[in-house]
Write an enzyme that holds these catalytic residues in place. Structure first.
Site, PDB file in Angstrom:
ATOM      1  N   ASP A  32     100.917  62.436  -7.863  1.00 41.23           N
ATOM      2  CA  ASP A  32     100.084  61.478  -8.768  1.00 41.23           C
ATOM      3  C   ASP A  32     101.078  60.581  -9.663  1.00 41.23           C
ATOM      4  O   ASP A  32     100.544  59.383  -9.717  1.00 41.23           O
ATOM      5  CB  ASP A  32      99.124  62.351  -9.759  1.00 41.23           C
ATOM      6  CG  ASP A  32      97.937  63.106  -9.275  1.00 41.23           C
ATOM      7  OD1 ASP A  32      97.612  62.584  -8.159  1.00 41.23           O
ATOM      8  OD2 ASP A  32      97.374  63.842  -9.685  1.00 41.23           O
TER       9      ASP A  32
ATOM     10  N   SER B  70      97.545  77.096  -4.835  1.00 40.87           N
ATOM     11  CA  SER B  70      99.027  77.837  -5.049  1.00 40.87           C
ATOM     12  C   SER B  70      99.627  76.898  -6.185  1.00 40.87           C
ATOM     13  O   SER B  70      99.324  75.867  -6.522  1.00 40.87           O
ATOM     14  CB  SER B  70      99.775  77.465  -3.599  1.00 40.87           C
ATOM     15  OG  SER B  70     100.007  76.367  -3.281  1.00 40.87           O
TER      16      SER B  70
ATOM     17  N   ALA C 162      98.321  68.594   2.813  1.00 40.81           N
ATOM     18  CA  ALA C 162      98.341  67.264   3.788  1.00 40.81           C
ATOM     19  C   ALA C 162      97.651  66.071   3.027  1.00 40.81           C
ATOM     20  O   ALA C 162      97.667  65.156   3.091  1.00 40.81           O
ATOM     21  CB  ALA C 162      97.712  67.787   5.245  1.00 40.81           C
ATOM     22  N   LEU C 163      96.083  66.582   2.801  1.00 41.84           N
ATOM     23  CA  LEU C 163      95.451  65.677   1.945  1.00 41.84           C
ATOM     24  C   LEU C 163      96.200  64.796   0.958  1.00 41.84           C
ATOM     25  O   LEU C 163      96.066  63.729   0.436  1.00 41.84           O
ATOM     26  CB  LEU C 163      94.097  66.263   1.287  1.00 41.84           C
ATOM     27  CG  LEU C 163      93.214  66.372   2.528  1.00 41.84           C
ATOM     28  CD1 LEU C 163      91.940  67.147   2.035  1.00 41.84           C
ATOM     29  CD2 LEU C 163      92.632  65.136   2.991  1.00 41.84           C
ATOM     30  N   THR C 164      96.637  65.771   0.084  1.00 39.77           N
ATOM     31  CA  THR C 164      97.524  65.386  -1.307  1.00 39.77           C
ATOM     32  C   THR C 164      98.563  64.083  -0.901  1.00 39.77           C
ATOM     33  O   THR C 164      98.576  62.943  -1.437  1.00 39.77           O
ATOM     34  CB  THR C 164      98.279  66.545  -1.818  1.00 39.77           C
ATOM     35  OG1 THR C 164      97.305  67.353  -2.547  1.00 39.77           O
ATOM     36  CG2 THR C 164      99.027  65.960  -3.067  1.00 39.77           C
TER      37      THR C 164
ATOM     38  N   ASP D 153     100.736  68.237  -6.050  1.00 41.25           N
ATOM     39  CA  ASP D 153      99.648  67.310  -6.401  1.00 41.25           C
ATOM     40  C   ASP D 153     100.000  66.337  -7.953  1.00 41.25           C
ATOM     41  O   ASP D 153      99.998  65.218  -7.709  1.00 41.25           O
ATOM     42  CB  ASP D 153      98.410  68.299  -6.996  1.00 41.25           C
ATOM     43  CG  ASP D 153      97.149  67.186  -7.015  1.00 41.25           C
ATOM     44  OD1 ASP D 153      96.766  66.246  -6.378  1.00 41.25           O
ATOM     45  OD2 ASP D 153      96.663  67.219  -8.410  1.00 41.25           O
TER      46      ASP D 153
END
Length: 214
Positions: A91, A80, A30-32, A87
């Site tokens: 990016d 994971s 969720a942060l990603t 991620d």
């Protein structure tokens, strides 16, 4: 290069805040995703308009927050393969938004002429080469080799672009940002070549070892 030295510092600074987020149910993935969406939003609403000081300041805050995902995953034992994949994918989207927005600034804000043309050209080169830098590493891993070498990692590219943008925002000539983008493009190209040669060497050694096996 900067990324290799900064990971230990970010871990020391942000492990406790990351654990606090975990206690309220925030997940690394969720942060990603949230960090990427905020990066895109900030980039496209500030950089094309030349609001570099505000844009860079907000992006620094977002990048700091985005660094929590990996720290949170490691601290809570929830790392994971999918998380790493997500991620890396996010990016690439964030980088495209940032450098694409700088290209948009050049197209919209610079007067027609050599500087505008050069800035757009090197900006587009950065967009492409930044993706190729990431691709070479991922492809190397897919064929069983490693290509983590290079003089222009993601953090290096973002820092150089940020410094150039802030300098122009503070009143430096516009060509300073053009030069910063040119430096990133050259560094990214060198990184791609370094990784290609590294993989070639590893594969050559592997093939020689297989040929020598009775």
């Amino acid at each position: 290069m900067l990324g290799q030295h900064g990971r230990g510092l970010t871990k020391a600074l942000f492990t406790r805040p990351a654990l606090a987020l975990a206690r309220v149910g925030v997940t690394p993935n969720a942060l990603t995703v949230t960090g990427t969406l905020l990066t895109i939003l900030v980039a496209v609403t500030t950089l094309p308009q030349g609001r570099f000081l505000l844009g860079v300041a907000l992006l620094i805050l977002v990048v700091i927050g985005d660094s929590f995902d990996g720290i949170l995953a490691r601290a809570t034992g929830t790392t994971s393969v999918f998380g790493a994949f997500l991620d890396s994918t996010m990016d690439r989207l964030a980088d495209g938004a940032i450098f694409g927005s700088l290209v948009a600034w050049a197209a919209l804000r610079l007067e027609a002429g050599a500087l505008r043309t050069t800035t757009i050209a090197v900006g587009l080169a950065v967009v492409v080469l930044a993706e190729v830098v990431s691709y070479t590493r991922a492809k190397a891993e897919s064929v069983g080799t490693s290509a983590s070498v290079g003089i222009a990692e993601r953090s290096d590219r973002l820092v150089v672009a940020g410094v150039g943008a802030v300098a122009v925002g503070l009143g430096a000539p516009q060509w300073v940002l053009t030069a910063a983008l040119g430096l990133i493009a050259v560094g990214s190209l060198i990184t791609v070549l370094q990784r290609v040669l590294t993989v070639r060497t590893q594969l050559s050694r592997r093939e020689q070892g297989e040929d020598a096996t009775p």
